[in-house]
Write an enzyme that holds these catalytic residues in place. Structure first.
Site, PDB file in Angstrom:
ATOM      1  N   ASP A  13      26.593  41.553  14.871  1.00 37.50           N
ATOM      2  CA  ASP A  13      25.405  42.604  15.028  1.00 37.50           C
ATOM      3  C   ASP A  13      25.937  44.068  14.822  1.00 37.50           C
ATOM      4  O   ASP A  13      25.705  44.911  15.731  1.00 37.50           O
ATOM      5  CB  ASP A  13      24.970  42.512  16.571  1.00 37.50           C
ATOM      6  CG  ASP A  13      24.666  40.860  16.926  1.00 37.50           C
ATOM      7  OD1 ASP A  13      24.099  40.480  16.245  1.00 37.50           O
ATOM      8  OD2 ASP A  13      24.897  40.478  18.005  1.00 37.50           O
ATOM      9  N   HIS A  41      19.848  40.000  10.757  1.00 39.95           N
ATOM     10  CA  HIS A  41      20.008  41.191  10.290  1.00 39.95           C
ATOM     11  C   HIS A  41      18.831  42.036  10.392  1.00 39.95           C
ATOM     12  O   HIS A  41      17.907  41.738   9.791  1.00 39.95           O
ATOM     13  CB  HIS A  41      20.708  41.095   8.778  1.00 39.95           C
ATOM     14  CG  HIS A  41      21.868  40.434   8.847  1.00 39.95           C
ATOM     15  ND1 HIS A  41      22.710  40.084   7.593  1.00 39.95           N
ATOM     16  CD2 HIS A  41      22.667  39.984   9.809  1.00 39.95           C
ATOM     17  CE1 HIS A  41      23.531  39.552   7.706  1.00 39.95           C
ATOM     18  NE2 HIS A  41      23.836  39.360   8.962  1.00 39.95           N
TER      19      HIS A  41
HETATM   20  P1  GDP Z   1      23.862  42.715  11.674  1.00 40.27           P
HETATM   21  O1  GDP Z   1      23.577  41.639  12.079  1.00 40.27           O
HETATM   22  O2  GDP Z   1      25.272  43.234  11.585  1.00 40.27           O
HETATM   23  O3  GDP Z   1      22.999  43.183  10.627  1.00 40.27           O
HETATM   24  O4  GDP Z   1      23.295  43.910  12.978  1.00 40.27           O
HETATM   25  P2  GDP Z   1      21.890  43.475  13.880  1.00 40.27           P
HETATM   26  O5  GDP Z   1      20.779  44.083  12.895  1.00 40.27           O
HETATM   27  O6  GDP Z   1      21.914  42.307  14.632  1.00 40.27           O
HETATM   28  O7  GDP Z   1      22.093  44.762  14.990  1.00 40.27           O
HETATM   29  C1  GDP Z   1      22.357  45.851  14.684  1.00 40.27           C
HETATM   30  C2  GDP Z   1      21.450  46.863  15.531  1.00 40.27           C
HETATM   31  O8  GDP Z   1      21.731  48.147  15.297  1.00 40.27           O
HETATM   32  C3  GDP Z   1      20.035  46.780  14.944  1.00 40.27           C
HETATM   33  O9  GDP Z   1      19.003  46.951  16.007  1.00 40.27           O
HETATM   34  C4  GDP Z   1      19.880  47.828  13.974  1.00 40.27           C
HETATM   35  O10 GDP Z   1      18.460  48.146  13.674  1.00 40.27           O
HETATM   36  C5  GDP Z   1      20.646  49.193  14.882  1.00 40.27           C
HETATM   37  N1  GDP Z   1      21.201  49.886  13.960  1.00 40.27           N
HETATM   38  C6  GDP Z   1      22.061  49.794  12.840  1.00 40.27           C
HETATM   39  N2  GDP Z   1      22.573  50.995  12.383  1.00 40.27           N
HETATM   40  C7  GDP Z   1      22.391  51.958  13.554  1.00 40.27           C
HETATM   41  C8  GDP Z   1      22.691  53.350  13.626  1.00 40.27           C
HETATM   42  O11 GDP Z   1      23.498  53.937  13.268  1.00 40.27           O
HETATM   43  N3  GDP Z   1      21.882  53.627  15.103  1.00 40.27           N
HETATM   44  C9  GDP Z   1      21.247  53.033  15.859  1.00 40.27           C
HETATM   45  N4  GDP Z   1      20.664  53.682  16.667  1.00 40.27           N
HETATM   46  N5  GDP Z   1      20.988  51.579  15.533  1.00 40.27           N
HETATM   47  C10 GDP Z   1      21.419  51.230  14.228  1.00 40.27           C
END
Ligand code: GDP
Length: 425
Positions: A13, A41
């Site tokens: 995440d 993701h």
């Molecule tokens: P992944 O599995 O690594 O792709 O990550 P996830 O999607 O499960 O979780 C990452 C969370 O952080 C999601 O809610 C994204 O929309 C959010 N996100 C990603 N980059 C940023 C950022 O720079 N700032 C904020 N506030 N949210 C972010």
């Protein structure tokens, strides 16, 4: 020739989906090489907000060929559902090709996953119950079914029959459930085969040809370094390698092809599921960070479970970057910390043997306590900042400090969930 692996430095995440979506703009291929529908993701773009579980994060670009490599755990129901959702929400049909060698998550796998978690009770592993551990157990016990075998009903019946010989003993005698018969699945699997066949192909030749002709390829990791079964917080790990080192195997490209390993980490920590988590916060402090984190709070993209949250853990992230072999780091969610006067960063673990800065084995992690250094906060909204030099000094100091602790260059900083909220350093 650029082959880039985008991988997680922590517990998952970290924002890999967003970073893949950003980098896919300049890529010809986006490849998933491990795991299945057990992680999500999150991607926010002109089509809306999506949580992709099975599909690679390049599906929003018509020029990208999306590949599910031989190493993935193919949850066909979830995949078809996701394709349908994209279509209903106006996303043009993506280019998708699935390795003929990818193995299929069979109905028995989530069933056993769920029964086993229930049997374990308080000792459960916090599984997403998508069948991943039983799937990989069967794969390595040579009882799995490759997707190409769905085309051959006689062979399929034979393979499933062999699998059920042992699984039915467990169902009956360990879980007190009725045995399953191969006939119960054949109709559904044949239907799946119909839908899937246009997507099945030889992804190994495809990717090797693309590599030889110098096409940019992105390998998209699922979960994070600390969930790797060999190097992570075993047994609170997943069942396939989450490391860039596993990417060439799961994708089917030469190991020397990867020239860039971008490890993604959040500016704080989050962790879904069970297992040791040294910087975990509780009470109001946790609630506040959880509400502010991610795009709309820290809740699992697959399960909706509240994520555990904590301060940035330099000990865990340094180790995560090391086992990933990170050549650069993307620091995401920096904007989330804008409410704090002071920001703690964990720089060591207090253990029975004194303070250590190396990430220890699971048994020692369970009793480790964080040692914090406190940095000045910047107390403002960063979400509109688009150039590194425009970040407040305190935010740049925070990035410098994190970088010096983890020992890998932070080349990309993300200040919001959208594609455009990202800057190169
Ligand atoms: P992944 O599995 O690594 O792709 O990550 P996830 O999607 O499960 O979780 C990452 C969370 O952080 C999601 O809610 C994204 O929309 C959010 N996100 C990603 N980059 C940023 C950022 O720079 N700032 C904020 N506030 N949210 C972010």
């Amino acid at each position: 020739m650029t082959v880039t692996a985008i991988v997680g430095a922590n517990w998952g995440d970290e924002g890999k989906g967003k970073m893949t979506d950003v980098l896919a703009a300049q890529s010809s291929y986006v490849v998933r090489y491990q795991g299945g529908s057990n992680a999500g993701h999150t991607i926010i773009n002109q089509f809306g907000k999506f949580a992709l579980h099975m599909l690679p994060s390049g599906v929003f670009y018509p020029h990208v060929t999306n590949v599910l490599g031989p190493g993935v755990a193919l949850d066909i129901g979830a995949l078809l559902e996701e394709l349908k959702t994209l279509s209903l929400r106006g996303v043009p049909d993506p280019r998708l090709i699935i390795s003929e060698r990818a193995q299929v998550v069979l109905p028995i796998h989530p069933m056993i996953d769920q029964l086993e978690e229930e049997r374990l009770g308080a000792r459960n592993f916090g599984s997403t119950r998508r069948g991943i551990a039983p799937f990989y157990s069967d794969k390595y016990a040579k009882l799995g079914v490759q997707v190409s075998e769905l085309r051959d009903p006689a062979r399929l019946r034979d393979r499933i029959g062999q699998l059920l010989e042992t699984r039915n003993v467990l169902l009956k005698h360990l879980y007190g459930q009725p045995a399953v018969h191969v006939d119960e699945w054949i109709t559904q699997l044949s239907e799946y085969a119909e839908h899937l066949m246009p997507y099945i192909g030889d992804t190994t030749s495809l990717l090797n040809d693309a590599y030889q002709s110098g096409e940019p390829i992105l390998l998209e990791g699922q979960l994070g370094a600390l969930r790797d079964p060999d190097h992570g917080i075993y047994p609170f790990t997943t069942s396939s390698s989450t490391l860039a080192g596993g990417a060439p195997v799961g994708a089917g490209i030469p190991p020397y092809a990867i020239t860039r390993i971008l490890a993604v980490t959040k500016a704080y920590s989050s962790c879904v599921g069970t297992g040791p988590f040294v910087t975990e916060l509780r009470g109001n402090e946790a609630d506040e960070l959880r509400c502010r984190g991610g795009d709309s709070g820290e809740y699992g993209a697959t399960t909706g479970r509240p994520r555990r949250v904590g301060w940035f853990d330099a000990v865990a992230t340094r180790y995560g970057c090391r086992i990933q072999g990170a050549t650069s780091v993307a620091l995401t969610n920096l904007d989330v910390l804008g409410y704090l006067d002071e920001i703690p960063v964990c720089v060591g673990y207090e253990t029975e043997e004194g303070v250590c800065s190396q990430f220890p084995i699971t048994a020692k992690l369970l009793s480790a306590k964080p040692v914090y250094k406190r940095l000045a906060g910047w107390k403002c909204d960063l979400s509109q900042v688009s150039a590194y030099s425009h970040l407040p000094e305190a935010a740049r100091n925070y990035i410098d400090f994190v970088e010096s602790e983890i020992g890998v260059a932070i080349t990309t900083v993300s200040v919001g969930p959208r594609r455009e909220q990202v800057m190169e350093r």
